[in-house]
Write a protein that holds these residues in place. Structure first.
Motif, PDB file in Angstrom:
ATOM      1  N   VAL A  63       2.305   3.442  21.068  1.00 25.59           N
ATOM      2  CA  VAL A  63       2.945   2.260  21.643  1.00 25.59           C
ATOM      3  C   VAL A  63       2.473   0.954  20.985  1.00 25.59           C
ATOM      4  O   VAL A  63       3.274   0.067  20.733  1.00 25.59           O
ATOM      5  CB  VAL A  63       2.686   2.201  23.175  1.00 25.59           C
ATOM      6  CG1 VAL A  63       3.264   0.932  23.782  1.00 25.59           C
ATOM      7  CG2 VAL A  63       3.281   3.415  23.847  1.00 25.59           C
ATOM      8  N   CYS A  64       1.189   0.833  20.682  1.00 24.60           N
ATOM      9  CA  CYS A  64       0.633  -0.472  20.295  1.00 24.60           C
ATOM     10  C   CYS A  64       0.692  -0.782  18.794  1.00 24.60           C
ATOM     11  O   CYS A  64       0.598  -1.936  18.410  1.00 24.60           O
ATOM     12  CB  CYS A  64      -0.811  -0.586  20.781  1.00 24.60           C
ATOM     13  SG  CYS A  64      -2.003   0.433  19.877  1.00 24.60           S
ATOM     14  N   PHE A  65       0.781   0.191  17.924  1.00 18.61           N
ATOM     15  CA  PHE A  65       0.831   0.011  16.466  1.00 18.61           C
ATOM     16  C   PHE A  65      -0.434  -0.624  15.891  1.00 18.61           C
ATOM     17  O   PHE A  65      -0.427  -1.174  14.798  1.00 18.61           O
ATOM     18  CB  PHE A  65       2.071  -0.795  16.031  1.00 18.61           C
ATOM     19  CG  PHE A  65       3.351  -0.049  16.249  1.00 18.61           C
ATOM     20  CD1 PHE A  65       3.883   0.736  15.245  1.00 18.61           C
ATOM     21  CD2 PHE A  65       4.008  -0.112  17.469  1.00 18.61           C
ATOM     22  CE1 PHE A  65       5.058   1.452  15.446  1.00 18.61           C
ATOM     23  CE2 PHE A  65       5.182   0.594  17.682  1.00 18.61           C
ATOM     24  CZ  PHE A  65       5.706   1.376  16.673  1.00 18.61           C
ATOM     25  N   ASP A  66      -1.558  -0.561  16.604  1.00 20.03           N
ATOM     26  CA  ASP A  66      -2.818  -1.087  16.076  1.00 20.03           C
ATOM     27  C   ASP A  66      -3.488  -0.122  15.099  1.00 20.03           C
ATOM     28  O   ASP A  66      -4.418  -0.495  14.403  1.00 20.03           O
ATOM     29  CB  ASP A  66      -3.789  -1.419  17.209  1.00 20.03           C
ATOM     30  CG  ASP A  66      -3.532  -2.791  17.802  1.00 20.03           C
ATOM     31  OD1 ASP A  66      -2.841  -3.604  17.155  1.00 20.03           O
ATOM     32  OD2 ASP A  66      -4.020  -3.050  18.914  1.00 20.03           O
ATOM     33  N   CYS A  67      -3.027   1.117  15.034  1.00 19.89           N
ATOM     34  CA  CYS A  67      -3.693   2.133  14.213  1.00 19.89           C
ATOM     35  C   CYS A  67      -2.982   2.393  12.884  1.00 19.89           C
ATOM     36  O   CYS A  67      -3.152   3.467  12.299  1.00 19.89           O
ATOM     37  CB  CYS A  67      -3.820   3.436  15.004  1.00 19.89           C
ATOM     38  SG  CYS A  67      -2.239   4.220  15.404  1.00 19.89           S
ATOM     39  N   LEU A  68      -2.224   1.439  12.390  1.00 22.95           N
ATOM     40  CA  LEU A  68      -1.497   1.663  11.140  1.00 22.95           C
ATOM     41  C   LEU A  68      -2.458   1.863   9.967  1.00 22.95           C
ATOM     42  O   LEU A  68      -3.429   1.121   9.811  1.00 22.95           O
ATOM     43  CB  LEU A  68      -0.570   0.485  10.845  1.00 22.95           C
ATOM     44  CG  LEU A  68       0.570   0.259  11.841  1.00 22.95           C
ATOM     45  CD1 LEU A  68       1.364  -0.977  11.453  1.00 22.95           C
ATOM     46  CD2 LEU A  68       1.469   1.476  11.941  1.00 22.95           C
ATOM     47  N   VAL A  69      -2.177   2.876   9.157  1.00 18.37           N
ATOM     48  CA  VAL A  69      -2.972   3.185   7.969  1.00 18.37           C
ATOM     49  C   VAL A  69      -2.025   3.526   6.820  1.00 18.37           C
ATOM     50  O   VAL A  69      -0.824   3.693   7.016  1.00 18.37           O
ATOM     51  CB  VAL A  69      -3.922   4.387   8.211  1.00 18.37           C
ATOM     52  CG1 VAL A  69      -5.013   4.037   9.200  1.00 18.37           C
ATOM     53  CG2 VAL A  69      -3.171   5.622   8.647  1.00 18.37           C
ATOM     54  N   GLU A  70      -2.594   3.641   5.645  1.00 18.63           N
ATOM     55  CA  GLU A  70      -1.844   4.129   4.488  1.00 18.63           C
ATOM     56  C   GLU A  70      -2.204   5.597   4.297  1.00 18.63           C
ATOM     57  O   GLU A  70      -3.390   5.940   4.288  1.00 18.63           O
ATOM     58  CB  GLU A  70      -2.222   3.338   3.241  1.00 18.63           C
ATOM     59  CG  GLU A  70      -1.481   3.775   2.004  1.00 18.63           C
ATOM     60  CD  GLU A  70      -1.883   2.963   0.789  1.00 18.63           C
ATOM     61  OE1 GLU A  70      -2.509   3.547  -0.119  1.00 18.63           O
ATOM     62  OE2 GLU A  70      -1.571   1.756   0.770  1.00 18.63           O
ATOM     63  N   VAL A  71      -1.199   6.446   4.183  1.00 18.03           N
ATOM     64  CA  VAL A  71      -1.424   7.885   4.002  1.00 18.03           C
ATOM     65  C   VAL A  71      -0.742   8.331   2.720  1.00 18.03           C
ATOM     66  O   VAL A  71       0.471   8.179   2.576  1.00 18.03           O
ATOM     67  CB  VAL A  71      -0.885   8.700   5.202  1.00 18.03           C
ATOM     68  CG1 VAL A  71      -1.053  10.187   4.946  1.00 18.03           C
ATOM     69  CG2 VAL A  71      -1.578   8.289   6.489  1.00 18.03           C
ATOM     70  N   ASP A  72      -1.533   8.833   1.790  1.00 13.67           N
ATOM     71  CA  ASP A  72      -1.008   9.314   0.507  1.00 13.67           C
ATOM     72  C   ASP A  72      -0.115   8.273  -0.167  1.00 13.67           C
ATOM     73  O   ASP A  72       0.946   8.598  -0.699  1.00 13.67           O
ATOM     74  CB  ASP A  72      -0.266  10.635   0.689  1.00 13.67           C
ATOM     75  CG  ASP A  72      -1.183  11.757   1.153  1.00 13.67           C
ATOM     76  OD1 ASP A  72      -2.387  11.713   0.821  1.00 13.67           O
ATOM     77  OD2 ASP A  72      -0.710  12.672   1.845  1.00 13.67           O
ATOM     78  N   GLY A  73      -0.521   7.005  -0.078  1.00  9.26           N
ATOM     79  CA  GLY A  73       0.199   5.915  -0.729  1.00  9.26           C
ATOM     80  C   GLY A  73       1.330   5.315   0.089  1.00  9.26           C
ATOM     81  O   GLY A  73       1.965   4.363  -0.345  1.00  9.26           O
ATOM     82  N   VAL A  74       1.607   5.860   1.271  1.00 13.01           N
ATOM     83  CA  VAL A  74       2.679   5.358   2.130  1.00 13.01           C
ATOM     84  C   VAL A  74       2.056   4.474   3.216  1.00 13.01           C
ATOM     85  O   VAL A  74       1.261   4.953   4.017  1.00 13.01           O
ATOM     86  CB  VAL A  74       3.464   6.514   2.789  1.00 13.01           C
ATOM     87  CG1 VAL A  74       4.538   5.973   3.715  1.00 13.01           C
ATOM     88  CG2 VAL A  74       4.073   7.413   1.722  1.00 13.01           C
ATOM     89  N   PRO A  75       2.409   3.175   3.237  1.00 18.91           N
ATOM     90  CA  PRO A  75       1.815   2.272   4.226  1.00 18.91           C
ATOM     91  C   PRO A  75       2.465   2.392   5.605  1.00 18.91           C
ATOM     92  O   PRO A  75       3.529   3.002   5.750  1.00 18.91           O
ATOM     93  CB  PRO A  75       2.087   0.885   3.636  1.00 18.91           C
ATOM     94  CG  PRO A  75       3.365   1.067   2.875  1.00 18.91           C
ATOM     95  CD  PRO A  75       3.313   2.467   2.321  1.00 18.91           C
ATOM     96  N   ASN A  76       1.822   1.794   6.597  1.00 21.12           N
ATOM     97  CA  ASN A  76       2.365   1.648   7.954  1.00 21.12           C
ATOM     98  C   ASN A  76       2.587   2.966   8.681  1.00 21.12           C
ATOM     99  O   ASN A  76       3.549   3.125   9.420  1.00 21.12           O
ATOM    100  CB  ASN A  76       3.673   0.842   7.933  1.00 21.12           C
ATOM    101  CG  ASN A  76       3.495  -0.504   7.290  1.00 21.12           C
ATOM    102  OD1 ASN A  76       2.519  -1.190   7.563  1.00 21.12           O
ATOM    103  ND2 ASN A  76       4.409  -0.879   6.424  1.00 21.12           N
ATOM    104  N   VAL A  77       1.688   3.912   8.500  1.00 17.58           N
ATOM    105  CA  VAL A  77       1.759   5.193   9.197  1.00 17.58           C
ATOM    106  C   VAL A  77       0.926   5.078  10.474  1.00 17.58           C
ATOM    107  O   VAL A  77      -0.222   4.640  10.433  1.00 17.58           O
ATOM    108  CB  VAL A  77       1.217   6.339   8.310  1.00 17.58           C
ATOM    109  CG1 VAL A  77       1.169   7.650   9.079  1.00 17.58           C
ATOM    110  CG2 VAL A  77       2.052   6.474   7.048  1.00 17.58           C
TER     111      VAL A  77
END
Length: 100
Positions: A63-77
């Protein structure tokens, strides 16, 4: 030293190898990326684009989107909504993310 998040004593689980910001970790296959981050001691996985404030897993349900990371070069996961898989490369994001 006790931590806020500790795994429960259960039967041994199969593990996968993931890379979190250059550090190899072995985590159970049922973990989300957010769970792996928290278990590793990482309190933050990104910074905000305006103030640079650290953000990390908070709601653990997408719900909050505070945990966004980059995974295998793809941002905003969303780390809390993504299960780990063998060989995954997870990177913290700083400031404004580029679009995939």
């Amino acid at each position: 030293m006790p931590t806020l998040f500790e795994p429960l004593a259960t039967m041994p689980a199969r593990t996968v190898r993931i890379d979190i910001d250059g550090t190899e970790r072995h985590v159970p296959t049922h973990y989300s990326i957010a769970a792996a981050l928290l278990e590793s001691g990482a309190a933050a996985c990104r910074t905000t684009p305006v103030s640079g404030t650290a953000r990390g897993p908070f709601c653990m349900m997408g719900v909050c989107f505070d945990c966004l990371v980059e995974v295998d070069g793809v941002p905003n996961v969303q780390a809390c909504m993504t299960r780990v898989r063998d060989g995954m490369r997870v990177r913290a994001m700083s400031g404004k993310a580029r679009l995939a």
